[in-house]
Design a protein around this motif. Structure first.
Motif, PDB file in Angstrom:
ATOM      1  N   LYS A  68       0.917  -1.099   0.038  1.00  0.00           N
ATOM      2  CA  LYS A  68      -0.055  -0.214   0.009  1.00  0.00           C
ATOM      3  C   LYS A  68       0.940   1.141  -0.012  1.00  0.00           C
ATOM      4  CE  LYS A  68      -3.655   2.376   2.548  1.00  0.00           C
ATOM      5  NZ  LYS A  68      -2.973   3.779   2.508  1.00  0.00           N
ATOM      6  N   ALA A  69       1.998   1.299   0.920  1.00  0.00           N
ATOM      7  CA  ALA A  69       2.772   2.535   1.011  1.00  0.00           C
ATOM      8  C   ALA A  69       3.364   2.501  -0.327  1.00  0.00           C
ATOM      9  CB  ALA A  69       3.706   2.180   2.149  1.00  0.00           C
ATOM     10  N   ALA A  70       3.806   1.485  -1.152  1.00  0.00           N
ATOM     11  CA  ALA A  70       4.685   1.666  -2.213  1.00  0.00           C
ATOM     12  C   ALA A  70       3.888   2.213  -3.459  1.00  0.00           C
ATOM     13  CB  ALA A  70       5.174   0.283  -2.623  1.00  0.00           C
ATOM     14  N   LYS A  71       2.592   1.672  -3.515  1.00  0.00           N
ATOM     15  CA  LYS A  71       1.579   2.217  -4.543  1.00  0.00           C
ATOM     16  C   LYS A  71       1.502   3.836  -4.299  1.00  0.00           C
ATOM     17  CE  LYS A  71      -3.319   1.861  -6.039  1.00  0.00           C
ATOM     18  NZ  LYS A  71      -4.460   1.565  -5.961  1.00  0.00           N
ATOM     19  N   ASP A  72       1.322   4.032  -2.792  1.00  0.00           N
ATOM     20  CA  ASP A  72       1.093   5.739  -2.750  1.00  0.00           C
ATOM     21  C   ASP A  72       2.241   6.579  -3.160  1.00  0.00           C
ATOM     22  OD1 ASP A  72      -1.282   5.069  -1.470  1.00  0.00           O
ATOM     23  OD2 ASP A  72      -0.433   5.123   0.704  1.00  0.00           O
ATOM     24  N   TYR A  73       3.253   6.073  -3.246  1.00  0.00           N
ATOM     25  CA  TYR A  73       4.702   6.616  -3.565  1.00  0.00           C
ATOM     26  C   TYR A  73       4.940   6.557  -5.157  1.00  0.00           C
ATOM     27  CZ  TYR A  73       9.437   8.002  -4.397  1.00  0.00           C
ATOM     28  OH  TYR A  73      10.646   8.620  -4.590  1.00  0.00           O
TER      29      TYR A  73
END
Length: 266
Positions: free
Chosen positions: A73-78
């Motif tokens: 999820k965090a990787a997608k947000d970045y």
């Protein structure tokens, strides 16, 4: 902060060989001295090895097994955010999760408009909300590493597409000084193998762990990969390419990858 790398050539026996040896090894690692020497033949060959238009950043994240979902999820947000920002001089080639190989590992490949594009992109990210988004990934990581690579001229990175299936990323740690010979062997081998499978891309490292080569392929599934590799042995010259690969390499790795949902290559 990026370090500058250079090489120091061993003392040769003949002066004419010395100029060629220094030029080849220094040009591959960006030595100003080699550029000033102006060995035209070697400079032309170096331009053939590298496409030269882009610099590709390889970002490898090793994630805590218990934090994989949160990391995704965090990787997608970045990564999904920076790839859509026209103010940044970067494109996301793709993001993948290793499914066979080093588990809980993720590869992200970013395409910058050469080194100037890399410098300006990093500077903008540091002064933006993207830096905060990147920091949300950090607690989920065991380790991370990065490299800056260039494309081989004969093997440019494929444009975004959605064909499905799996990806294979192969990594070779070459012996120092073997890059030109490796490129020649694979230039011939790739042209023959295109009959069976389209390559995704091939790169060699310029900053980070040196003397590393990557190439990536896409298959519908593992069975098709097996059949395709078996067919390659029937091609004239393929066995020679494989033999030279083994000779030039210290070790090699193969990773089977699945693209993340936001990956432009999938």
């Amino acid at each position: 902060m990026l370090a500058r790398f250079g090489t120091r050539a061993a003392r040769p026996v003949f002066q004419s060989q010395a100029k060629r040896t220094i030029s080849v090894q220094s040009l591959l690692h960006g030595s100003p001295k080699a550029q000033e020497e102006g060995d035209v033949q070697i400079q032309q060959h170096s331009r053939l090895v590298a496409r030269g238009k882009y610099v590709h950043g390889f970002e490898v994240h090793r994630v805590k097994p218990s934090a994989v979902d949160s990391y995704k999820k965090a990787a997608k947000d970045y990564y999904a955010a920076i790839k859509d920002d026209p103010e940044l001089r970067v494109k996301l080639s793709g993001s993948w999760e290793v499914v066979v190989g080093e588990q809980d590992t993720f590869f992200h490949i970013l395409e910058y408009e050469n080194y100037d594009g890399y410098d300006k992109t990093i500077a903008k990210i540091r002064d933006s909300d993207y830096a905060k988004a990147y920091q949300t990934m950090i607690p989920h990581l065991v380790s991370r590493e990065s490299q800056l690579c260039q494309e081989f001229a004969f093997f440019p990175t494929a444009p975004p597409h959605s064909e499905g299936g799996i990806f294979e990323l192969r990594r070779y740690q070459l012996k120092a000084g073997a890059l030109l010979e490796w490129e020649l062997a694979w230039r011939k081998g790739i042209e023959a193998r295109r009959k069976f499978v389209a390559p995704v891309g091939a790169w060699f490292s310029q900053i980070g762990r040196l003397h590393q080569v990557y190439h990536m392929w896409q298959y519908p599934d593992l069975q098709t990969r097996k059949e395709t590799r078996e067919k390659a042995w029937q091609l004239e010259g393929w066995s020679e390419t494989v033999a030279k690969t083994a000779h030039f390499s210290k070790f090699m790795d193969s990773y089977i990858l699945e693209p993340l949902p936001y990956s432009p290559l999938k």
